[in-house]
Design a protein around this motif. Sequence first.
Motif, PDB file in Angstrom:
ATOM      1  N   LEU B 129      52.839  30.383  35.108  1.00  0.00           N
ATOM      2  CA  LEU B 129      52.572  30.883  36.289  1.00  0.00           C
ATOM      3  C   LEU B 129      51.316  31.703  36.288  1.00  0.00           C
ATOM      4  O   LEU B 129      50.600  32.084  37.252  1.00  0.00           O
ATOM      5  N   ALA B 130      51.027  32.261  35.176  1.00  0.00           N
ATOM      6  CA  ALA B 130      49.865  33.119  34.825  1.00  0.00           C
ATOM      7  C   ALA B 130      48.513  32.327  34.834  1.00  0.00           C
ATOM      8  O   ALA B 130      47.571  32.647  35.408  1.00  0.00           O
ATOM      9  N   GLU B 131      48.822  31.060  34.322  1.00  0.00           N
ATOM     10  CA  GLU B 131      47.500  30.329  34.584  1.00  0.00           C
ATOM     11  C   GLU B 131      47.178  29.821  35.965  1.00  0.00           C
ATOM     12  O   GLU B 131      46.128  29.729  36.379  1.00  0.00           O
ATOM     13  N   TRP B 132      48.274  29.678  36.734  1.00  0.00           N
ATOM     14  CA  TRP B 132      48.171  29.387  38.309  1.00  0.00           C
ATOM     15  C   TRP B 132      47.406  30.451  38.943  1.00  0.00           C
ATOM     16  O   TRP B 132      46.445  30.479  39.692  1.00  0.00           O
ATOM     17  N   LEU B 133      48.149  31.739  38.815  1.00  0.00           N
ATOM     18  CA  LEU B 133      47.219  33.079  39.376  1.00  0.00           C
ATOM     19  C   LEU B 133      45.943  33.175  38.902  1.00  0.00           C
ATOM     20  O   LEU B 133      45.061  33.318  39.824  1.00  0.00           O
ATOM     21  N   THR B 134      45.813  32.949  37.578  1.00  0.00           N
ATOM     22  CA  THR B 134      44.632  32.963  37.268  1.00  0.00           C
ATOM     23  C   THR B 134      43.388  32.237  37.824  1.00  0.00           C
ATOM     24  O   THR B 134      42.414  32.457  38.176  1.00  0.00           O
ATOM     25  N   SER B 135      43.681  30.962  37.879  1.00  0.00           N
ATOM     26  CA  SER B 135      42.901  30.042  38.498  1.00  0.00           C
ATOM     27  C   SER B 135      42.576  30.263  40.063  1.00  0.00           C
ATOM     28  O   SER B 135      41.440  30.278  40.442  1.00  0.00           O
ATOM     29  N   VAL B 136      43.407  30.662  40.656  1.00  0.00           N
ATOM     30  CA  VAL B 136      43.382  31.048  42.202  1.00  0.00           C
ATOM     31  C   VAL B 136      42.404  32.178  42.379  1.00  0.00           C
ATOM     32  O   VAL B 136      41.539  32.056  42.945  1.00  0.00           O
ATOM     33  N   LEU B 137      42.799  33.260  41.379  1.00  0.00           N
ATOM     34  CA  LEU B 137      41.926  34.563  41.499  1.00  0.00           C
ATOM     35  C   LEU B 137      40.465  34.042  41.036  1.00  0.00           C
ATOM     36  O   LEU B 137      39.477  34.401  41.858  1.00  0.00           O
ATOM     37  N   GLN B 138      40.307  33.075  40.090  1.00  0.00           N
ATOM     38  CA  GLN B 138      38.878  32.735  39.918  1.00  0.00           C
ATOM     39  C   GLN B 138      38.161  32.155  40.939  1.00  0.00           C
ATOM     40  O   GLN B 138      37.208  32.260  41.133  1.00  0.00           O
ATOM     41  N   ALA B 139      38.867  31.261  41.317  1.00  0.00           N
ATOM     42  CA  ALA B 139      38.360  30.392  42.578  1.00  0.00           C
ATOM     43  C   ALA B 139      38.027  31.296  43.771  1.00  0.00           C
ATOM     44  O   ALA B 139      37.008  31.051  44.385  1.00  0.00           O
ATOM     45  N   GLY B 140      39.065  32.329  44.041  1.00  0.00           N
ATOM     46  CA  GLY B 140      38.557  33.215  44.973  1.00  0.00           C
ATOM     47  C   GLY B 140      37.288  34.174  44.792  1.00  0.00           C
ATOM     48  O   GLY B 140      36.549  34.433  45.720  1.00  0.00           O
ATOM     49  N   ALA B 141      37.326  34.467  43.459  1.00  0.00           N
ATOM     50  CA  ALA B 141      36.251  35.541  43.071  1.00  0.00           C
ATOM     51  C   ALA B 141      34.818  34.479  43.210  1.00  0.00           C
ATOM     52  O   ALA B 141      33.814  34.944  43.408  1.00  0.00           O
ATOM     53  N   LYS B 142      35.035  33.114  42.750  1.00  0.00           N
ATOM     54  CA  LYS B 142      33.688  32.175  42.990  1.00  0.00           C
ATOM     55  C   LYS B 142      33.344  32.232  44.257  1.00  0.00           C
ATOM     56  O   LYS B 142      31.850  32.185  44.436  1.00  0.00           O
ATOM     57  N   HIS B 144      33.368  34.357  46.502  1.00  0.00           N
ATOM     58  CA  HIS B 144      33.418  35.719  46.914  1.00  0.00           C
ATOM     59  C   HIS B 144      34.358  36.096  48.180  1.00  0.00           C
ATOM     60  O   HIS B 144      34.046  36.997  49.101  1.00  0.00           O
ATOM     61  N   LEU B 145      35.438  35.523  47.924  1.00  0.00           N
ATOM     62  CA  LEU B 145      36.606  35.759  48.848  1.00  0.00           C
ATOM     63  C   LEU B 145      37.562  36.878  48.450  1.00  0.00           C
ATOM     64  O   LEU B 145      38.290  37.463  49.142  1.00  0.00           O
ATOM     65  N   LEU B 146      37.353  37.034  47.168  1.00  0.00           N
ATOM     66  CA  LEU B 146      38.213  37.957  46.395  1.00  0.00           C
ATOM     67  C   LEU B 146      37.599  38.975  45.754  1.00  0.00           C
ATOM     68  O   LEU B 146      36.565  38.510  45.010  1.00  0.00           O
ATOM     69  N   ARG B 147      37.918  40.101  45.526  1.00  0.00           N
ATOM     70  CA  ARG B 147      37.174  40.996  44.695  1.00  0.00           C
ATOM     71  C   ARG B 147      38.111  41.339  43.491  1.00  0.00           C
ATOM     72  O   ARG B 147      38.996  42.362  43.641  1.00  0.00           O
ATOM     73  N   LEU B 148      37.462  41.197  42.203  1.00  0.00           N
ATOM     74  CA  LEU B 148      38.318  41.539  41.270  1.00  0.00           C
ATOM     75  C   LEU B 148      37.628  42.552  40.325  1.00  0.00           C
ATOM     76  O   LEU B 148      36.308  42.509  40.104  1.00  0.00           O
ATOM     77  N   ASP B 149      38.428  43.663  39.894  1.00  0.00           N
ATOM     78  CA  ASP B 149      38.284  44.718  39.317  1.00  0.00           C
ATOM     79  C   ASP B 149      38.186  44.426  37.873  1.00  0.00           C
ATOM     80  O   ASP B 149      37.469  45.102  36.927  1.00  0.00           O
ATOM     81  N   GLN B 150      38.925  43.411  37.423  1.00  0.00           N
ATOM     82  CA  GLN B 150      39.259  42.988  35.876  1.00  0.00           C
ATOM     83  C   GLN B 150      38.723  41.507  35.835  1.00  0.00           C
ATOM     84  O   GLN B 150      38.884  40.748  36.743  1.00  0.00           O
ATOM     85  N   ARG B 151      39.063  41.045  34.597  1.00  0.00           N
ATOM     86  CA  ARG B 151      38.713  39.532  34.377  1.00  0.00           C
ATOM     87  C   ARG B 151      39.954  38.839  35.014  1.00  0.00           C
ATOM     88  O   ARG B 151      41.157  39.387  35.091  1.00  0.00           O
ATOM     89  N   PRO B 152      39.789  37.554  35.550  1.00  0.00           N
ATOM     90  CA  PRO B 152      40.861  37.034  36.398  1.00  0.00           C
ATOM     91  C   PRO B 152      42.174  36.866  35.701  1.00  0.00           C
ATOM     92  O   PRO B 152      43.209  37.150  36.181  1.00  0.00           O
ATOM     93  N   GLU B 153      42.102  36.513  34.129  1.00  0.00           N
ATOM     94  CA  GLU B 153      43.305  36.652  33.461  1.00  0.00           C
ATOM     95  C   GLU B 153      44.239  37.833  33.578  1.00  0.00           C
ATOM     96  O   GLU B 153      45.390  37.953  33.719  1.00  0.00           O
ATOM     97  N   GLN B 154      43.575  38.932  33.409  1.00  0.00           N
ATOM     98  CA  GLN B 154      44.033  40.245  33.271  1.00  0.00           C
ATOM     99  C   GLN B 154      44.435  40.634  34.970  1.00  0.00           C
ATOM    100  O   GLN B 154      45.705  41.204  35.096  1.00  0.00           O
TER     101      GLN B 154
END
Lengths: 195, 195
Positions: B129-142, B144-154
């Motif tokens: 689950l952590a990996e799935w969420l990480t990859s979704v967040l990472q894609a969103g950041a790439k 520029h659809l999501l704004r991450l304050d921390q590293r995607p894993e975190q």
Amino acid sequence: MKPVASTSEQILDVAQSLIVAGGYNGFSYADIADAIGIRKASIHHHFPTKAELVSALVDRYRQRTELGLKSLREQSASPAAQLQSYVDFWKACIGNASLPFCVCAMLAGEIPMLPDEVASRVRGHFHHLAEWLTSVLQAGAKQHLLRLDQRPEQEAQMLMAAVHGAMLSARAFDDPGLFAAIVEPQIARLRAPVR
Amino acid sequence: MKPVASTSEQILDVAQSLIVAGGYNGFSYADIADAIGIRKASIHHHFPTKAELVSALVDRYRQRTELGLKSLREQSASPAAQLQSYVDFWKACIGNASLPFCVCAMLAGEIPMLPDEVASRVRGHFHHLAEWLTSVLQAGAKQHLLRLDQRPEQEAQMLMAAVHGAMLSARAFDDPGLFAAIVEPQIARLRAPVR
DNA sequence: GTTTATCTATCTACTAGTAGGTAGACACGC
DNA sequence: GCGTGTCTACCTACTAGTAGATAGATAAAC
């Protein structure tokens, strides 16, 4: 020299660590008896039923929590420092494995099958903690020391969930440091100066 | 008309709802037997030991989760929509009380006393689950659809903890709406446009 | 000051019921 | 006939909880 704890205190101490490890159905009178070197029947003398034992345990836990949070509000300078101290308490517990999970968080998961007298006490702890966090956040917002994106009650709920979720993750990933990694940014977000 | 589920599927269905209510030690073979109208021995035919039963249950749960998350990534347009769909799934489960808690979150709390074969599977679910969420967040950041304050894993860990903590709070406060109240702002924060 | 009674904490030994698990017989379908 | 699934009947270990005895401390009665 620490004075020798009374038998009933010893019983609660052992029960607490067993509940933290495996929940309400995760321990037996025999487990406790073995751990402190008495017979099962002696435990029944102090706590006639299991529900009464765990109720007494939650009562003691809540009393200690209330005392701790109250002294936190009196000692720590700012609301932000109070939040940090609260989080630091759990960080230390999880780090040194002394109390690596909140008793009430553990029991809350089992609420659907807990005896009523235990369940209502667990709910009481949650309400109390939510109120404490709310009032700290409210004070911080009033003094412009904390920046809240939501109503204080809601921010309190978010913080509480983060703490409990972080405990679970620290356990699931077998990584005590994960607790701080999850909770610290939440605190930092609240503490950030108004932009 | 829904086809009648096989006995072993029925066993797992009942076991799942019992675990969600009370954890690994919160149910017995007798409970399952009573619920579906067979004898205890018949359950042992399908699942020789309790550890095997719960292991099979977690395997099935993980398989379904993997399927669900995969189809989510394929169907939902944006990473933000994928996160929202994931959260909406749990919102619906908790709202209609069909599956008001994640089986693995429940079991994760009991990891210290779970059989190894079960504990390792539960950890596996958390990692996945952590990996799935990480990859979704990472894609969103790439994108520029999501704004991450921390590293995607975190950020993934924070979101996961929020979801599990929110489940616990919804249960402790006996308020299904609390789940959304806690989780939605976290999603909103990620979704907020770059300032 | 001794006796008598009560209280507290523990013990051994037990209860009824439940836990997970096993052995062997029966029935059905290929 | 063989495999699959279910059954009855059973086992051993453990569950929470009880009964009754014992020992020591405390305190009141005489």
